[in-house]
Structure formats: C-alpha cells, structure tokens
Design a protein around this motif. Sequence first.
Motif, short mmCIF file in Angstrom:
data_model
loop_
_atom_site.label_atom_id
_atom_site.label_comp_id
_atom_site.label_asym_id
_atom_site.label_seq_id
_atom_site.Cartn_x
_atom_site.Cartn_y
_atom_site.Cartn_z
N MET A 100 83.70 35.54 78.51
CA MET A 100 83.92 35.72 77.08
C MET A 100 85.32 36.23 76.82
O MET A 100 85.91 36.96 77.64
CB MET A 100 82.91 36.72 76.52
CG MET A 100 81.47 36.29 76.65
SD MET A 100 81.08 34.92 75.56
CE MET A 100 81.27 35.69 73.96
N THR A 122 75.33 39.55 68.74
CA THR A 122 75.74 38.32 69.43
C THR A 122 77.25 38.32 69.63
O THR A 122 78.00 38.96 68.88
CB THR A 122 75.35 37.06 68.64
OG1 THR A 122 76.12 36.98 67.43
CG2 THR A 122 73.87 37.06 68.30
N GLU A 124 80.50 35.43 70.55
CA GLU A 124 80.78 34.00 70.51
C GLU A 124 82.11 33.67 71.17
O GLU A 124 83.03 34.49 71.21
CB GLU A 124 80.79 33.49 69.06
CG GLU A 124 79.50 33.74 68.31
CD GLU A 124 79.62 33.39 66.83
OE1 GLU A 124 80.70 32.91 66.43
OE2 GLU A 124 78.65 33.60 66.09
N GLU A 132 76.80 35.56 74.49
CA GLU A 132 76.16 36.80 74.92
C GLU A 132 75.30 37.36 73.81
O GLU A 132 75.50 37.05 72.63
CB GLU A 132 77.20 37.84 75.33
CG GLU A 132 78.05 38.34 74.18
CD GLU A 132 79.07 39.39 74.60
OE1 GLU A 132 79.13 39.71 75.79
OE2 GLU A 132 79.80 39.89 73.71
N ILE A 133 74.31 38.17 74.20
CA ILE A 133 73.48 38.88 73.23
C ILE A 133 73.26 40.31 73.72
O ILE A 133 73.34 40.59 74.92
CB ILE A 133 72.12 38.19 73.00
CG1 ILE A 133 71.28 38.21 74.30
CG2 ILE A 133 72.29 36.78 72.48
CD1 ILE A 133 69.84 37.76 74.11
N ALA A 152 68.74 41.07 78.20
CA ALA A 152 69.86 40.54 77.41
C ALA A 152 71.03 40.18 78.32
O ALA A 152 71.70 39.16 78.10
CB ALA A 152 70.28 41.55 76.36
N ILE A 153 71.29 40.99 79.33
CA ILE A 153 72.37 40.69 80.27
C ILE A 153 72.07 39.39 81.02
O ILE A 153 72.95 38.54 81.22
CB ILE A 153 72.57 41.86 81.26
CG1 ILE A 153 73.11 43.08 80.51
CG2 ILE A 153 73.51 41.46 82.39
CD1 ILE A 153 73.20 44.33 81.37
N SER A 156 72.65 36.49 78.75
CA SER A 156 74.09 36.33 78.53
C SER A 156 74.74 35.64 79.72
O SER A 156 75.58 34.74 79.56
CB SER A 156 74.75 37.69 78.29
OG SER A 156 74.20 38.31 77.14
N GLN A 160 76.70 32.01 79.82
CA GLN A 160 78.07 31.90 80.31
C GLN A 160 78.18 30.96 81.51
O GLN A 160 79.27 30.46 81.80
CB GLN A 160 78.61 33.28 80.64
CG GLN A 160 78.78 34.17 79.42
CD GLN A 160 79.12 35.61 79.77
OE1 GLN A 160 79.67 35.89 80.84
NE2 GLN A 160 78.78 36.53 78.87
#
Length: 273
Positions: A100, A122, A124, A132-133, A152-153, A156, A160
Amino acid sequence: MAKYLVETYYTCTFKVNHYLDDINEAELKNLEKRDDGKFEVLDVKLDNRKTKSLDPNNKKIVENKKLDLLHGNKETSSKNIENLIKSKNNSESTGKRFSMPDRRKGYIQKATIGDHKVYLHTGEYEDGKIGEIFIDTSKEGELVKALMNNFAIAVSLGLQYGVPLDEFISAFVGTKFEPSGKVYGNDRILSASSILDYIFRELAISYQNREDLAHTPAIGTSENFNSEDQNSEDQNQLLKIVKDITSKGFVRNNYKKNLVDLSDVKINLKGKK
C-alpha cells in the motif's frame, strides 16, 4: 507415461503497450505493476533444445544449439510465446505483494449491530482499489478483539497478494453468529447475521456495486446527469479531480452522484490565459 523431457529455449523480442490518462513520475513508477498492458511479439528465435530421458538408467542428454525457427510456423510460435509470457506474468503477479502507498485514501464506516458498535476502516490504492481493512469493535473481550484484528490483517494480506474481493464476499456474506440483528448507522444495510456478514456486505456495496446485497436502493444515480454535463470538458476535468482526491469506497463507486455544486466557488480549471 512419458519417457522423455524436451526443454526448448527461446529468445523473444516483444513490446508492451500501456494507455495512460496522464504522464507523471507516479504513473511511470507503477507501470511495471500494472497487468493491463497489451503484448505484441516482434520477433521469436528458437535458440536451444535439450532432450532428456526420464529413464533413470539412461542419462543421455541430446542438445541442439542455435536452431532456426521453422519456416511457416513463425506466426504460430509467436502466439505460443505470447501466451507463455502472459501466463508467466500472471503467475508472478499472483505471488507478488503490492504494498500500500504510505499516504492513502479510504473511509471509516460506523454502525451498530445489536448493542455492539463496529468501526470499519479501509485503505485504497491510487486507482481506488481496496487493499486493506481494519475492524474495531466495542463490548468485546480481548480475545475477540485480537481475533478480529488478525482476521483483518489476513484479509488485507490476501487483497495485497491479488486475491479478488469477490472471493472474500462469497466466503463470508451469510455467516451466522452473534452479535446479529438490526443494523443502525448504515444507510444501505438494515440487518446482518454476523459482524462478518455486515462487513463484507458493506465492502461489496461500496467497491463492487453489489446492489443485490443491499437492503435499500441507492439514492440518486448517474442518470441525473444529462449528456451535456457528461460531455463537458470542465465536468470531465472536475470528475477526474474528484476521483484523484476522493475515496472510491466512500462515494460507493459513484463519483458523479457525489459531485458537489461548485457554482458559488469560482475555480478556473483551465487556468489563466
């Protein structure tokens, strides 16, 4: 069962065409990461071929060097090489992580499921694609919070590494566990069977235009804009600016609906003449 292995080595000259809306350092820097380029094979030469016996008792290797490309098969070979290049790039992009940007867009959605508050964050990429979140909850113990953070990781990292958001949506929409029930604070989702059901419904609506997962219709559509507005140069420039500075998820993938009226703000997009 095969008895021989044939390894063929090619020298290929090809070019990749990319179509860009703008030329700048950021666009050129990310050019190698894009997968929308169009390949054009310019020349293919068959250089070397090795034939190996798969019989463990026969270790003979036949090597033919500097073989010429067979006449009449150049077009076919070019297409085969082009397919090989595309498949190689696809396999490489699948196993490559696209990190990111340090400064990125995104949005935060607060909602309440039952008596539990859920905050969805979030992040972007530059093009608006989600990468990612983060999930924050209230009234949950340390164990549940730690599990949600690590979940969440994991999501994400999957995003990615190229896992489509649709895969997560198909896997988690409809999951059932507490807390569940009515949802307050989200204008498109009225109820959820679990926190995960709510989160991926929200992401599906905001990033994938999955209106089938929403409980209320979208307010306003791009039909509100007439053709003159769509073809206006100033309108198109303003729309591009909005896309560059606005989160795709925040406007639910509908930039035109969320354009503000700038009639009272005198901005000359063309600059002074």
